[in-house]
Design an enzyme around this catalytic site. Structure first.
Site, PDB file in Angstrom:
ATOM      1  N   HIS A 148      -7.688   6.513  -0.803  1.00 31.48           N
ATOM      2  CA  HIS A 148      -8.837   5.608  -0.590  1.00 31.48           C
ATOM      3  C   HIS A 148      -8.855   6.513   1.143  1.00 31.48           C
ATOM      4  CE1 HIS A 148      -9.093   2.088  -2.019  1.00 31.48           C
ATOM      5  NE2 HIS A 148      -7.568   2.096  -2.082  1.00 31.48           N
ATOM      6  N   GLU A 179     -12.133   6.428   2.758  1.00 31.45           N
ATOM      7  CA  GLU A 179     -13.002   6.436   3.339  1.00 31.45           C
ATOM      8  C   GLU A 179     -12.087   5.863   4.776  1.00 31.45           C
ATOM      9  OE1 GLU A 179     -11.687   4.819   0.703  1.00 31.45           O
ATOM     10  OE2 GLU A 179     -10.821   2.453   0.539  1.00 31.45           O
ATOM     11  N   CYS A 225      -9.633   4.700  -6.726  1.00 29.60           N
ATOM     12  CA  CYS A 225      -8.097   3.789  -6.372  1.00 29.60           C
ATOM     13  C   CYS A 225      -8.628   4.246  -8.124  1.00 29.60           C
ATOM     14  CB  CYS A 225      -7.962   3.284  -5.226  1.00 29.60           C
ATOM     15  SG  CYS A 225      -6.107   2.771  -5.191  1.00 29.60           S
TER      16      CYS A 225
HETATM   17  N1  GLN Z   1      -5.826  -2.607  -8.602  1.00 33.49           N
HETATM   18  C1  GLN Z   1      -5.018  -1.224  -8.673  1.00 33.49           C
HETATM   19  C2  GLN Z   1      -4.085  -1.404  -8.948  1.00 33.49           C
HETATM   20  O1  GLN Z   1      -3.027  -1.710  -7.811  1.00 33.49           O
HETATM   21  C3  GLN Z   1      -6.146  -0.724  -7.753  1.00 33.49           C
HETATM   22  C4  GLN Z   1      -5.574  -0.705  -6.279  1.00 33.49           C
HETATM   23  C5  GLN Z   1      -7.245  -0.151  -5.523  1.00 33.49           C
HETATM   24  O2  GLN Z   1      -7.985  -0.141  -5.609  1.00 33.49           O
HETATM   25  N2  GLN Z   1      -7.193  -0.340  -4.182  1.00 33.49           N
HETATM   26  O3  GLN Z   1      -3.215   0.458  -8.785  1.00 33.49           O
END
Ligand code: GLN
Length: 548
Positions: free
Chosen positions: A510, A512, A384
């Site tokens: 994600h 994970e 992410c």
């Molecule tokens: N802050 C970033 C976004 O909103 C990444 C979010 C995250 O890593 N879950 O796109």
């Protein structure tokens, strides 16, 4: 008819009620039953989505996009239960629904009160969480018995039990037997008092799960039984696990909890709780823990002081260790330290993982760590925000787009390589405005991602606002960074990788959240395999020296 198990906690918080609930789910599944697991959280936030990970650990995301308590991660890692928006209710969520009904006039002029309106909404939530086609619904009640906040929940489940046949509801209370080192004894008084509190509310627990550091003697079980009005065979010891949280179901079955539950709930089940494959998995964990084969992964993050903040990532790394038959040691590195003190903190690691995150703090340190991984051919895995940092790093340092950044932290950057894509641009509210939950991702032929997944279309969970900026696609396509996964529906970049690098992958989702102890996630497994190769390479020069 769905049977219900309610799990409460006494004496202190962090007793592992979530793990116990998850373990009960697994045990019942292994008796051939269909289960659901749900958590009721007494705090006022509508969901944990807006909470800092320092407050409440990671936010766990379900396929249908619910932002939930991290205990739901345990439920999914232990069981096959499909968790949804109905699997986690907070006081805030319950009150919002009751207040919305009141505003619509649904209460027809009546005074709206905790009893019956809030408690009715809680009972509806319990039915919702159970869903259909379920034999046993497990509901964990967050907080500690005696807290003001949890009272309406306890009152609601008391009423719930009153309305059901007595063989359809079971109360399990998880409690603590503190060990006093100075006198060398374990104490039962806090347990007696917390059960006393429950009984005052009208709940008589059927099973007590007693967390202990030391073995619980038969006399102690007798004493607890007598004072707490719980049959002695239902006073169960839950000793601290030796080497893995995944030991818990096996230990509980050894203590006969499966028979007690199935007996009380009069469940027609298999004769035996089949944990054979689970026990084999534990053997592997034990072997690799003491074995020689190991690699070290640096997790470069913002919240590394708090283990719970990256819970699912640490679990996924451990699963990948099992899959590769190797011990994975995690070095927790504060991203800011990499920026201020240099890459010394990364010396000797075999791989770098940059997890997701929000806010500006630590971003430049993560980017610095990624430069190090890219230049030193160190396996890299970005998740992410980790992908977003990898894209920024590559834009700045390889493509030469000076000042490249994400619009999240640099609204006037000349090169917003990470930005908001069209339909999201109007968004400025902080709650529930993200790309959340499962989205498809098509994998490019010949990519490492496709090789790892062994298929061309996958689905993974998301929780972010910002995206790879499609205006920069052509520039990246002409460079050495491959955009190897995209969401076909909305044409969004999901995966980037460097084909020339031993292992360099960033994902916008994600992964994970989908890793399981019996089924390590393919990218985590591939990353750990690459780190292992790196660790062997690390010892190689020494070997040559020795031979010479
Ligand atoms: N802050 C970033 C976004 O909103 C990444 C979010 C995250 O890593 N879950 O796109």
């Amino acid at each position: 008819m769905v049977k219900h198990i309610f799990v409460t906690g006494g004496v202190v918080s962090s007793l592992g009620k979530g793990l116990t609930s998850a373990a009960l789910g697994l045990i019942l599944e292994r008796r051939g039953l269909r289960i659901s697991v749900q958590k009721l959280d007494p705090y006022i936030n509508v969901d944990p989505g807006t909470m800092s990970p320092f407050q409440h650990g990671e936010v766990y995301v379900t396929d249908d996009g619910a932002e939930t308590d991290l205990d739901l991660g345990h439920y999914e890692r232990f069981t096959h239960a499909v968790l949804t928006q109905s699997s986690n209710y907070t006081t805030g969520k319950i009150y919002s629904s009751v207040i919305a009904k009141e505003r619509r006039g649904d209460y027809l002029g009546r005074t709206v009160q905790v009893i019956p309106h809030i408690t009715d909404a809680i009972k509806d939530a319990v039915h919702d969480g159970a869903g259909e086609d379920t034999d046993v619904a497990i509901t964990e009640i967050g907080g500690t018995v005696g807290d003001i906040e949890s009272l309406p929940f306890l009152e609601a489940v008391r009423q719930f039990a009153l309305e059901q046949p007595s063989e359809d509801v079971l109360f399990v209370h998880v409690t603590l037997l503190p060990y006093l080192r100075a006198s060398g004894e374990m104490k039962t008084k806090p347990t007696q008092q917390s059960v006393g509190k429950l009984r005052e509310i009208g709940i008589q627990p059927h099973i007590l799960v007693c967390r202990t550091e030391q073995p619980m003697s038969a006399e102690m079980a007798q004493k607890i039984s007598l004072f707490c009005n719980v049959r002695v065979e239902a006073v169960i010891e839950e000793r601290d696990v030796d080497f893995s949280i995944y030991e818990l179901p096996v230990n509980l079955v050894r203590a006969n909890i499966d028979r007690l539950i199935c007996g009380h709930l009069q469940l027609p089940t298999e004769e035996r709780t089949d944990l054979d494959d689970w026990s084999r998995m534990l053997e592997v964990i034990r072997e690799v823990k003491d074995g020689e084969v190991a690699c070290e992964i640096a997790v470069v993050g913002k919240y590394i002081e708090l283990h719970d903040a990256y819970k699912s990532i640490y679990e996924a790394l451990a699963h990948a260790g099992g899959a590769n038959r190797c011990r994975v040691t995690v070095r927790k590195v504060a991203a800011e330290d990499v920026l201020h003190k240099g890459v010394g903190a990364l010396e000797g690691v075999d791989g770098i993982l940059v997890p997701g995150g929000f806010g500006e703090r630590g971003v430049e340190g993560k980017i610095r760590a990624i430069t190090h991984a890219r230049e030193q051919n160190l396996p890299f895995f970005g998740i992410c925000l980790g992908l977003q940092c990898a894209v920024i790093e590559y834009a700045r340092n390889v493509i030469g787009l000076e000042g490249a950044h994400t619009l999240e932290h640099s609204p006037h950057t000349p090169h917003p390589v990470i930005s908001l894509m069209a339909e999201q641009e109007q968004i400025n509210d902080k709650g529930g405005t993200m790309r959340l939950g499962a989205f498809d991702c098509a994998l490019k032929e010949g990519s490492r991602a496709r090789e790892l997944y062994g298929g061309d279309l996958i689905s993974e969970r998301h929780r972010h606002r910002f995206e790879f900026n499609n205006d920069y696609r052509d520039i990246f396509a002409d460079s050495g960074m491959s955009l190897s996964g995209h969401n076909p529906e909305r044409d969004l970049v999901e995966i980037v990788e460097l084909p020339e690098h031993p292992f360099f992958i960033g994902v916008q989702f994600h992964p994970e959240f989908k890793s399981r102890p019996l089924r390590a996630h393919p990218i985590f497994a591939g990353f750990v395999a690459a780190a292992l190769t790196h660790s062997r390479g690390n010892s190689h020069p020494q070997l040559i020296e020795e031979l010479a």
